[in-house]
Each structure stands twice: as C-alpha cells, then as structure tokens.
Design a protein around this motif. Structure first.
Motif, PDB file in Angstrom:
ATOM      1  N   ASN A 102       0.844  -1.188   0.000  1.00  0.00           N
ATOM      2  CA  ASN A 102       0.000   0.000   0.000  1.00  0.00           C
ATOM      3  C   ASN A 102       0.882   1.240   0.000  1.00  0.00           C
ATOM      4  OD1 ASN A 102      -2.349  -1.530   0.092  1.00  0.00           O
ATOM      5  ND2 ASN A 102      -2.302  -1.663   2.319  1.00  0.00           N
ATOM      6  N   GLY A 103       0.484   2.233  -0.775  1.00  0.00           N
ATOM      7  CA  GLY A 103       1.289   3.448  -0.798  1.00  0.00           C
ATOM      8  C   GLY A 103       0.645   4.547  -1.621  1.00  0.00           C
ATOM      9  N   LEU A 104       0.589   5.728  -1.036  1.00  0.00           N
ATOM     10  CA  LEU A 104       0.085   6.892  -1.752  1.00  0.00           C
ATOM     11  C   LEU A 104       1.185   7.596  -2.529  1.00  0.00           C
ATOM     12  CD1 LEU A 104      -2.131   8.444   1.072  1.00  0.00           C
ATOM     13  CD2 LEU A 104      -2.867   6.941  -0.780  1.00  0.00           C
ATOM     14  N   SER A 105       2.424   7.450  -2.047  1.00  0.00           N
ATOM     15  CA  SER A 105       3.559   8.110  -2.695  1.00  0.00           C
ATOM     16  C   SER A 105       4.812   7.308  -2.408  1.00  0.00           C
ATOM     17  CB  SER A 105       3.703   9.541  -2.189  1.00  0.00           C
ATOM     18  OG  SER A 105       4.668  10.254  -2.938  1.00  0.00           O
ATOM     19  N   PHE A 106       5.863   7.522  -3.234  1.00  0.00           N
ATOM     20  CA  PHE A 106       7.066   6.689  -3.181  1.00  0.00           C
ATOM     21  C   PHE A 106       8.265   7.553  -3.533  1.00  0.00           C
ATOM     22  CE2 PHE A 106      10.237   3.842  -4.870  1.00  0.00           C
ATOM     23  CZ  PHE A 106      10.098   2.657  -4.170  1.00  0.00           C
ATOM     24  N   ALA A 107       9.434   7.269  -2.920  1.00  0.00           N
ATOM     25  CA  ALA A 107      10.651   8.024  -3.232  1.00  0.00           C
ATOM     26  C   ALA A 107      11.871   7.135  -3.061  1.00  0.00           C
ATOM     27  CB  ALA A 107      10.768   9.253  -2.338  1.00  0.00           C
ATOM     28  N   TRP A 108      12.797   7.234  -4.027  1.00  0.00           N
ATOM     29  CA  TRP A 108      14.062   6.497  -3.983  1.00  0.00           C
ATOM     30  C   TRP A 108      15.154   7.362  -3.349  1.00  0.00           C
ATOM     31  CZ3 TRP A 108      14.630   1.468  -5.121  1.00  0.00           C
ATOM     32  CH2 TRP A 108      13.722   0.842  -5.975  1.00  0.00           C
ATOM     33  N   ALA A 109      16.059   6.694  -2.633  1.00  0.00           N
ATOM     34  CA  ALA A 109      17.284   7.347  -2.157  1.00  0.00           C
ATOM     35  C   ALA A 109      18.337   7.269  -3.255  1.00  0.00           C
ATOM     36  CB  ALA A 109      17.791   6.661  -0.893  1.00  0.00           C
ATOM     37  N   PRO A 110      19.386   8.095  -3.190  1.00  0.00           N
ATOM     38  CA  PRO A 110      20.401   8.089  -4.260  1.00  0.00           C
ATOM     39  C   PRO A 110      21.106   6.753  -4.440  1.00  0.00           C
ATOM     40  CG  PRO A 110      20.585  10.082  -2.942  1.00  0.00           C
ATOM     41  CD  PRO A 110      19.611   9.203  -2.235  1.00  0.00           C
ATOM     42  N   ASP A 111      21.172   5.913  -3.385  1.00  0.00           N
ATOM     43  CA  ASP A 111      21.896   4.647  -3.519  1.00  0.00           C
ATOM     44  C   ASP A 111      21.089   3.546  -4.203  1.00  0.00           C
ATOM     45  OD1 ASP A 111      20.044   3.922  -1.609  1.00  0.00           O
ATOM     46  OD2 ASP A 111      21.517   3.613  -0.003  1.00  0.00           O
ATOM     47  N   SER A 112      19.808   3.804  -4.496  1.00  0.00           N
ATOM     48  CA  SER A 112      18.908   2.840  -5.160  1.00  0.00           C
ATOM     49  C   SER A 112      18.613   1.604  -4.322  1.00  0.00           C
ATOM     50  CB  SER A 112      19.477   2.388  -6.521  1.00  0.00           C
ATOM     51  OG  SER A 112      19.575   3.476  -7.403  1.00  0.00           O
ATOM     52  N   ASN A 113      19.131   1.544  -3.084  1.00  0.00           N
ATOM     53  CA  ASN A 113      18.827   0.419  -2.197  1.00  0.00           C
ATOM     54  C   ASN A 113      17.835   0.806  -1.107  1.00  0.00           C
ATOM     55  OD1 ASN A 113      20.667  -1.389  -3.442  1.00  0.00           O
ATOM     56  ND2 ASN A 113      22.363  -0.367  -2.380  1.00  0.00           N
ATOM     57  N   THR A 114      17.635   2.099  -0.943  1.00  0.00           N
ATOM     58  CA  THR A 114      16.756   2.604   0.101  1.00  0.00           C
ATOM     59  C   THR A 114      15.612   3.364  -0.544  1.00  0.00           C
ATOM     60  OG1 THR A 114      18.677   2.836   1.562  1.00  0.00           O
ATOM     61  CG2 THR A 114      16.660   3.991   2.217  1.00  0.00           C
ATOM     62  N   TYR A 115      14.438   3.180   0.011  1.00  0.00           N
ATOM     63  CA  TYR A 115      13.295   3.936  -0.492  1.00  0.00           C
ATOM     64  C   TYR A 115      12.298   4.159   0.636  1.00  0.00           C
ATOM     65  CZ  TYR A 115      11.103  -0.727  -1.089  1.00  0.00           C
ATOM     66  OH  TYR A 115      10.616  -1.997  -0.894  1.00  0.00           O
ATOM     67  N   ALA A 116      11.424   5.128   0.420  1.00  0.00           N
ATOM     68  CA  ALA A 116      10.403   5.492   1.393  1.00  0.00           C
ATOM     69  C   ALA A 116       9.032   5.325   0.754  1.00  0.00           C
ATOM     70  CB  ALA A 116      10.598   6.929   1.868  1.00  0.00           C
ATOM     71  N   VAL A 117       8.061   4.888   1.556  1.00  0.00           N
ATOM     72  CA  VAL A 117       6.684   4.696   1.094  1.00  0.00           C
ATOM     73  C   VAL A 117       5.748   5.443   2.038  1.00  0.00           C
ATOM     74  CG1 VAL A 117       4.844   3.043   0.622  1.00  0.00           C
ATOM     75  CG2 VAL A 117       7.223   2.436   0.121  1.00  0.00           C
ATOM     76  N   LEU A 118       4.881   6.247   1.479  1.00  0.00           N
ATOM     77  CA  LEU A 118       3.860   6.935   2.266  1.00  0.00           C
ATOM     78  C   LEU A 118       2.587   6.094   2.215  1.00  0.00           C
ATOM     79  CD1 LEU A 118       3.153   9.576   3.831  1.00  0.00           C
ATOM     80  CD2 LEU A 118       2.303  10.474   1.644  1.00  0.00           C
ATOM     81  N   GLU A 119       2.327   5.336   3.296  1.00  0.00           N
ATOM     82  CA  GLU A 119       1.148   4.464   3.305  1.00  0.00           C
ATOM     83  C   GLU A 119      -0.132   5.237   3.554  1.00  0.00           C
ATOM     84  OE1 GLU A 119       1.478   1.079   5.835  1.00  0.00           O
ATOM     85  OE2 GLU A 119       2.832   0.041   4.441  1.00  0.00           O
ATOM     86  N   SER A 120      -0.068   6.244   4.390  1.00  0.00           N
ATOM     87  CA  SER A 120      -1.192   7.156   4.607  1.00  0.00           C
ATOM     88  C   SER A 120      -0.601   8.527   4.890  1.00  0.00           C
ATOM     89  CB  SER A 120      -2.066   6.680   5.769  1.00  0.00           C
ATOM     90  OG  SER A 120      -1.377   6.835   7.007  1.00  0.00           O
ATOM     91  N   LYS A 121      -1.429   9.517   5.056  1.00  0.00           N
ATOM     92  CA  LYS A 121      -0.912  10.863   5.230  1.00  0.00           C
ATOM     93  C   LYS A 121      -0.078  11.021   6.495  1.00  0.00           C
ATOM     94  CE  LYS A 121      -4.091  13.461   2.353  1.00  0.00           C
ATOM     95  NZ  LYS A 121      -4.956  14.647   2.221  1.00  0.00           N
ATOM     96  N   VAL A 122      -0.212  10.092   7.434  1.00  0.00           N
ATOM     97  CA  VAL A 122       0.559  10.192   8.683  1.00  0.00           C
ATOM     98  C   VAL A 122       1.399   8.947   8.925  1.00  0.00           C
ATOM     99  CG1 VAL A 122      -1.016  11.821   9.787  1.00  0.00           C
ATOM    100  CG2 VAL A 122      -1.453   9.371  10.001  1.00  0.00           C
ATOM    101  N   LYS A 123       1.530   8.074   7.931  1.00  0.00           N
ATOM    102  CA  LYS A 123       2.293   6.843   8.114  1.00  0.00           C
ATOM    103  C   LYS A 123       3.337   6.722   7.017  1.00  0.00           C
ATOM    104  CE  LYS A 123       1.740   1.935   9.146  1.00  0.00           C
ATOM    105  NZ  LYS A 123       0.774   0.809   9.281  1.00  0.00           N
ATOM    106  N   LEU A 124       4.611   6.868   7.414  1.00  0.00           N
ATOM    107  CA  LEU A 124       5.742   6.821   6.496  1.00  0.00           C
ATOM    108  C   LEU A 124       6.624   5.641   6.867  1.00  0.00           C
ATOM    109  CD1 LEU A 124       7.498   8.169   4.276  1.00  0.00           C
ATOM    110  CD2 LEU A 124       8.534   9.554   6.071  1.00  0.00           C
ATOM    111  N   LYS A 125       6.917   4.778   5.889  1.00  0.00           N
ATOM    112  CA  LYS A 125       7.770   3.619   6.141  1.00  0.00           C
ATOM    113  C   LYS A 125       9.036   3.705   5.301  1.00  0.00           C
ATOM    114  CE  LYS A 125       4.421   0.085   7.570  1.00  0.00           C
ATOM    115  NZ  LYS A 125       3.888  -1.272   7.287  1.00  0.00           N
TER     116      LYS A 125
END
Length: 836
Positions: A411-434
């Motif tokens: 599940n994810g509303l938004s997604f972002a990669w880190a420069p190393d391509s091994n790390t990323y962030a997922v916004l599951e809800s407006k207040v939940k960031l993994k």
C-alpha cells in the motif's frame, strides 16, 4: 481478484487482497440546464459540444467557457440524434418528422434536408473516413447515405424487429458496425451487405446501446438494456464476459473510455456510473439531479465526457491528460497506456542535425514489455535505472526495469528512492511513512516527526523530501534526522544530481535553494538541538523565478523545465532562459548529452526535441560564477552554431566587449560595435552588407559617428545611407557650400523637393528656388517668393501660374492674376532684394 501475473511466491498473499478503488479525479467543466437532451457530440478540434434537444433545437456549446456559441432551429419536433461531420464543417441531425437535415455550422446554411425514413430517426453514425452516414429508425431498418452522391441511399439494412436504438462503427474495422435494438438483440453488419453478419441475444429486455472496446487486445462489446444491466461481450465467441448490476432503471448507454480502464454508463435512474473495466466493479457514481440520463459523447484525444439529461447537459473531465512515464539517465523510457507498459530507448533515435527544426516530431519505436495491475498515476526509475516503481490506486509495485518482473509491492500513496537505489520510502497514509532498505522494512525510529504532519507526497534525492499543506520538510535518509522544514506550499521538489541544489516548485513560482551539508553537520557536531524546524543554516535561497513549472529535470547544475504556458526553459546560476515556446502541452523526458538535445513527449507519447548544448550551459555557469578563466577554456569547445546564443548571454550580463569577439552574427556584431563606439569595426561590417540591406546600418553608424565627432565618417555614412536630411544639417554646420549644392541636386533627383528647396535657400540661390517651385507645379508660391526675393523672375512665375490655371480650365481666375510687366510696372535694380 487474484493478480495472476505476479511471481508465485507473492500469489498467496495477494489472493485475499481486494484492490482499493481507483484514484482519479472527476472535475465538472460544463453544467447547463436546457430542454431534454437526446444527442451530444464533441467537435474533434474546436472546443465545441453539439446538443440535440427534444424541442427541435440544436445548440453548440463552448465546453471550456460554458457559453452557447451557436443555435439552430432544426425542426418543430424532437431531435433525437446529431453528429458533427467536421471534415465538411457540417453537423447532421435526425428528428421525429422523419427528416435528416444537414447544416453548415459556420455559415448556418442548410446543406440538405430529406425524408430518410417513414418513421422517427432514432440514431445515426458518421463513417470515420468514407462520405457515409448510417441512420437507424423506428421503421426497423437502417440506411446508408453517401453525401458525395447527393445524399443518395446506397444501402438498406433489414433484420431487426423493433426500434433501432444505437449504431456504432468498429474502430478496428470501419467497414463493420454494430446495432442495438429493442428486439433484445445486437447485430453486426458489413457496410456492403443488407443482412447482418451475426446476431446476439444480448438482454432480457430491449437493448439501448452498444460500443466497441477501443484496444487491440480484446474483441469486446459493451451493451445496455431495459433489464437494468450493463454487459460485456466477446463478439468473436458471442459469449457474455460480465454482467454488471447497479442501476435501478433502464440503462441508456455504456461506453469504454479510450484512455482510461473504465466503462461509463448512464441510466433513466438519473445516475452515471463509472466501472473498472478490468475488475467490473463500480468505482464512482455521479448524480447531477437532472433527471434521466439519455446520451454520452467522448472527446477524442482527451478525458472529457459529455452527458445529456432530461433537464440539461454536463461535461466532466476524468483523471488527467498528462502521460505517465519515466526516463532513466541512459535514455531508457518506460510509459503506460491504460495498464499496458511500453518501453523504448531515446538513445536509439537518430540525433537531429544542427539545422533540424526544433520541436518537430521524431520517429521513435517502442514495444510492450508487460502490464501493471494498477492504474499508474506515476512511474519512478531508481537512480541506477535497474528498477521502476508504479504508483496508483493507493498501491505501489516495484518492477525490474529490463524483464518487468515484480520485486516488491504494498500500500502506498507516494514513493521516493534514495540516491543509492537500495533505500526507499513509502507513504502508506498521510501520517504513516515507512522506510525500506534492500526491499525489507528498515527497523529503528524512522523519520522524526513524520507522524505529526499530514504529508501529501514524497520526493527522492540527496535528502528525503515530504510536502504537505504549507510546508516542505527534508530528512537525512540514514539517520532520520530533520535537516530543515521550509514554509512553502509546494507542488513538487527536484534535487540536482550534484546534491547541492534543490528546486521547490509552487503554484505561482519556483525557488532554487543551495544545500550546505557542511553547515548542517557542523551544527550537529557543535551540539545544536535539532527542533522540528531543523537547522536554518542548512539551506540558502539562490533565486526565485515567477515561472510555473509543469515538468522538470536537473542536468548537473542546470534546471530544465516546461511551464504551464507551454514554454521550454532552463535555469542556471541565478537566472532563467527560454529555449522555445510550443503550441501544445509537452512534458519533459530528459536530456541526451551525446545529442545536445532535450527530449519531450506530448500526451500521446509522441517524441519531440529541442537543441541545448551542455557546453553552453557550462560556459554560462562559469561566467555567472565569475570564473572567466574557466569560461575561456570552455569557449573554444562550443559548437559554432551556439556562439550567437552565447554572445546574447554575454551582452545580457553587460560583457559587450567579450560578446563582440564571440558573436558570428554580422547584425549583432554591428550593434555591439556601435554600443562600444568601435566605429571602425562597424564601418567594416557596413561595407560588406548588400546595398539593399545596408541603408539602415549606414544611418545608424552616421548618427553614432556624429556623437564621436567624426564628421568625415558621418558624412560618408549619410551619403551611402541616403540620409539627406542629416547630411544637410552636417553640411550646414560645417559651411560646405559645394556639398550643399551637390546635395540639392541629389535631393531633386530623388524627389525630395522640400529638402532641395531648403538647401538652395541656404545657398542664397533665389532664382533656382523659383525654378524648383515652378518645376514642381507650385507656381503661386513661386510668384510670391519671386516678388520678395527674385523680382526679375516674377514674369516667369506668373506665366507659369497662368498656364496652370488655363490647364485646369479656370480662365476667369487666370484673368484676375495681373502680369506685372504687361501692366507697365517698372523694377529698378535697387528695388531688388539682395538675398545673396
């Protein structure tokens, strides 16, 4: 619904997973109350909507402004169907008086009107390329009419046993069409045959509409009936694929959307329903309180949909027109069409030559590499190009870029990669960031303060960016510490590849900031307490630009972007420069250094390019940083066709001497030489310019020579530039009688008689002045002038005056003009006015 195309180890988890609703916007563009609307149609190029009304009127609306732009009184009985024939500037309408009428919508002229059937004309369709209109009637027949043959009836189609409600051409074969009838059947026809190819018993009650699936991968039809259902059929096997229930009254229409994975239906229950064409579930129900829904039209090439109701017409926009794509640094492009995923490589496009027209469409081949189970709202390449993440419908799926195999999902509303391509962030809800590392959720406390703000979107780069209402916050990827919170209402965030610059784009401008990592780390090392606002010294604003950014990318320290006003531009140093405007919206793909070109796509993913030399950008950057030594080293490497652009840049920076040495444009070099008072260079250029083009240059150079007290040069320039007025002033100021005499002769030759007269008067040659006045048919002025300044010439002047009057047949007036010598007047030599 099982997502069968994912890897087997994911299938078990997904079998029980119910996909969330599709996330797309529904925006109302037009709402207009009117009489009952029985037919609607979009014009393919103008912003017009055709509406046929039950009172016999046809209106044309501007669906952008909502205004009625044209009205036609077609009949005194209901108009039940109407269509544009744009290639002829016509529209055609069928009505209850059995007449088919054709109007020119530009001139309001009635082109044709004839009885097409002996009963109500309930539906019609215009062939996409041939000059044919097919009509369907309550007389249970269909007829084909050829307008190139004077609207001759070229075919009659028989076989239905009730009112014919709808006709639809097959987009994959325009020689075939389908019809819906109240006899509960759908028939497939060929244009040249009077009998149907086959018949399907489609509904338990009358069938109201039929529409073809627009794609090439499914031989599907969608039908609606008075049994309150919508059905999808495989017309090759003649089997029902799906029955969709949800309406509470007769269903008037249903169509496949050409750009979105949707089926749109409308009913006499007053609602419009939007169905997922893959899952066959209701995604949205629209109600406009206009009573029964009767008809629908789709705008070609856009996501606009029009509906006709008992009490008016509505136009909505579904989703967005922007294509969904991502291009990695090597030029590999991935994009979607509905749920198909296609790929191609921009590097394989032949680089346009330097004289190629900017903006021209390029030949680009792509191939389908797979499908995605969600409707993509965005695609995001990992920085190393190995993975592509698809975000949409509240989910994300990460695929391998080459084989298009699933790597992770969730599940994810938004997604972002880190420069190393091994790390990323997922916004599951407006207040939940993994946070994830190597595709596994990362332990620890996560990003500090993330649960306290309502986040709308994530942005990858040197720091993890998150934007919300009125703020942008940046975190360190590894530690989760807040680097800086900035109060700005942003739409997007773009990090440069060097990691030092970031662009924050708002609704009315964009801001370039410099990230000072040393200042941030020094503040932490000194023990400074990091609050929710972060470290103020971490960012410094470089510039703010009033352009509204639509799409953008960084190329080194150069920020290339497209604007909402359809313009391609770039920002470097502290200023923004335009590359080119364009006629239709284009979306930035990226930059290929080997081609020295920026590549863009339109909404249909047709590729266009514009020239931009990276060397020029590097040179401009060095100049803006006052690194003139570095700029001098770059200058010899620049393409020759870019030197004039560089010279204009230098001139804008006030470096006119350097611009003069760089430019290869003679006109620009001439202008710069004048500004710098380098008159010898300007003179050299003026002497090489063709005579027809040189006149303005000589005049400009002459004016500048006067300011520099170079009278000899000024005289040469005025003579060659034929600027006789300026030349006369110069000769008078220098007392050059011979020059004035030559000037007066040249002025007479060129017909500049006033200037010639002034020159002769300044020379004191009164007799010549009288002769010039007589020669130019100004004898009265010659006589009066001679009376004062040349008495000996009075007789000649009066004789000329008499001749003019007699030529004009005015003898009485001529008789009133006395001849001084004939009247015995004597003029002593002493009475002459000395004008010498």
């Amino acid at each position: 619904m099982t997502r069968c195309s994912r890897e087997s180890h994911l299938v078990t988890k997904l079998t029980a997973h119910v996909p969330p609703p599709m996330l797309f916007e529904v925006n109302r563009k037009l709402f207009s109350r009117s009489e009952r609307v029985k037919g609607v149609d979009f014009h393919p190029t103008e912003p017009w909507l055709l509406a046929g009304l039950y009172n016999g009127t046809v209106n044309i609306y501007n669906h952008e402004t909502g205004a009625i732009v044209k009205t036609f009184e077609v009949s005194e009985v209901p108009v039940r169907c109407c269509k544009f024939i744009a290639r002829k500037n016509w529209f055609v309408a069928g009505s209850d008086d059995f007449q088919l009428r054709v109007f020119n919508y530009n001139t309001h002229e009635k082109v044709a009107a004839f009885e097409a059937h002996p009963d109500y004309i309930r539906c019609l369709a215009v062939h996409p390329s041939a000059p044919i209109v097919i009509t369907g009637s309550d007389d249970m027949t269909l007829k084909a009419w050829d307008w190139d043959k004077g609207w001759k009836n070229i075919q009659v189609y028989e076989g239905h046993s009730h009112f014919i409600m709808n006709i639809c051409f097959n987009p994959k074969d325009s020689n075939t069409f389908a019809t819906a009838c109240l006899d509960r059947t759908v028939k497939m026809w060929s244009i040249g045959s009077s009998t149907a190819n086959f018949t399907m018993d489609a509904h338990d009650k009358g069938v109201n509409s039929v529409d073809f699936y627009p794609g090439t991968d499914k031989p599907y039809l969608v039908t609606t009936g008075d049994d309150k259902t919508v059905k999808v059929w495989d017309y090759l096997s003649k089997s029902c694929v799906q029955t969709m229930e949800g309406h509470t009254n007769n269903v008037s229409f249903a169509v496949f959307h050409p750009n979105l994975p949707l089926i749109i239906s409308g009913s006499e229950d007053g609602t419009v329903k939007i169905w997922n064409s893959g899952a066959y579930r209701i995604e949205n129900t629209l109600s406009y309180a206009l009573e029964r829904a009767w008809c629908i039209a789709l705008r070609k090439g856009a996501n606009d949909v029009a509906f006709g109701f008992d009490e008016g017409v509505v136009v909505i926009k579904l989703g967005r027109d922007e294509p969904t794509f991502s291009m990695d640094p090597s030029g590999k492009l991935v994009f979607t069409r509905n749920q198909e995923v296609l790929s191609g490589n921009i590097q394989t496009i032949d680089a346009p030559t330097s004289d190629a027209a900017d903006g021209s469409r390029l030949r680009f081949s792509s191939k389908e590499i797979g499908h995605t189970e969600i409707y993509a709202s965005s695609l995001i390449h990992s920085p190393n190009g190995r993975f592509v993440t698809v975000v949409g419908d509240g989910e994300y799926i990460t695929y391998t870029a080459l084989a298009w195999r699933n790597k992770s999902f969730g599940n994810g509303l938004s997604f972002a990669w880190a420069p190393d391509s091994n790390t990323y962030a997922v916004l599951e809800s407006k207040v939940k960031l993994k946070m994830y590392k190597n595709f596994k959720e990362r332990g620890g406390n996560g990003m500090k303060g993330a649960g306290t703000w309502a986040i709308e979107g994530l942005h990858g780069g040197t720091l993890l960016g998150a934007r919300g209402p009125g703020f942008v916050v940046f975190w360190e990827w590894e530690t989760g510490e807040i680097v800086r919170r900035i109060d700005v209402d942003a739409k997007s965030v773009y990090w440069s590849g060097t990691g030092q610059l970031v662009a924050i784009c708002a609704d009315d401008a964009f801001y370039i900031l410099h990230f000072h990592r040393d200042a941030y780390e020094n503040a932490l090392a000194s023990g400074e307490v990091v609050t929710d606002e972060g470290i103020p010294e971490a960012f410094e604003i470089v510039s703010d630009v009033s352009d509204v950014v639509k799409t953008a990318k960084w190329i080194g320290d150069c920020f290339i972007y497209t604007t909402t006003t359809n313009r391609l531009a770039y920002f470097v140093g502290t200023e923004s420069y335009s590359i080119s405007p364009f006629d239709t919206p284009l979306y930035l793909l990226g930059y290929i250094p080997a081609h020295n070109r920026v590549y863009l796509a339109d909404k249909d993913m047709n590729i266009h390019s514009y020239g931009l030399s990276l060397g020029v950008v590097e040179y401009q950057t060095a100049v803006l940083r006052h690194d003139m030594k570095g700029a001098a080293e770059i200058l010899p490497t620049l393409p020759k066709d870019q030197l004039n652009k560089v010279a204009r840049f230098l001139e804008g920076r006030g470096m006119k001497e350097l611009a003069l040495t760089v430019t290869t444009d003679p006109d620009h070099k001439f202008d710069l030489a004048l500004q710098l008072d380098d008159l010898d260079t300007a003179l050299e250029i003026a002497r090489t310019v063709p005579e027809l083009e040189a006149e303005l240059k000589w005049k400009s150079l002459g004016d500048r020579a006067l300011t520099a007290w170079r009278f000899d040069l000024a005289r040469e320039c005025f003579e060659k530039g034929n600027d006789l007025s300026a030349l006369m002033l110069l000769l008078l100021s220098t007392g050059d009688r011979e020059g004035l005499a030559a000037l007066s002769a040249k002025a007479v030759e060129k017909g500049q008689n006033n200037l010639a007269f002034a020159s002769l008067l300044q020379l004191g040659d009164a007799n010549a002045c009288v002769d010039l006045l007589i020669k130019t048919q100004r004898a009265p002025e010659a006589a009066l002038f001679a009376r004062t300044y040349a008495p000996g010439e009075i007789g000649k002047a009066v004789d000329a005056w008499h001749s003019e009057l007699e030529a004009k047949k005015r003898p009485k007036i001529a008789a009133t003009v006395a001849h001084p010598q004939k009247n015995g007047e004597l003029f002593e030599e002493s009475a002459l006015v000395d004008v010498q």
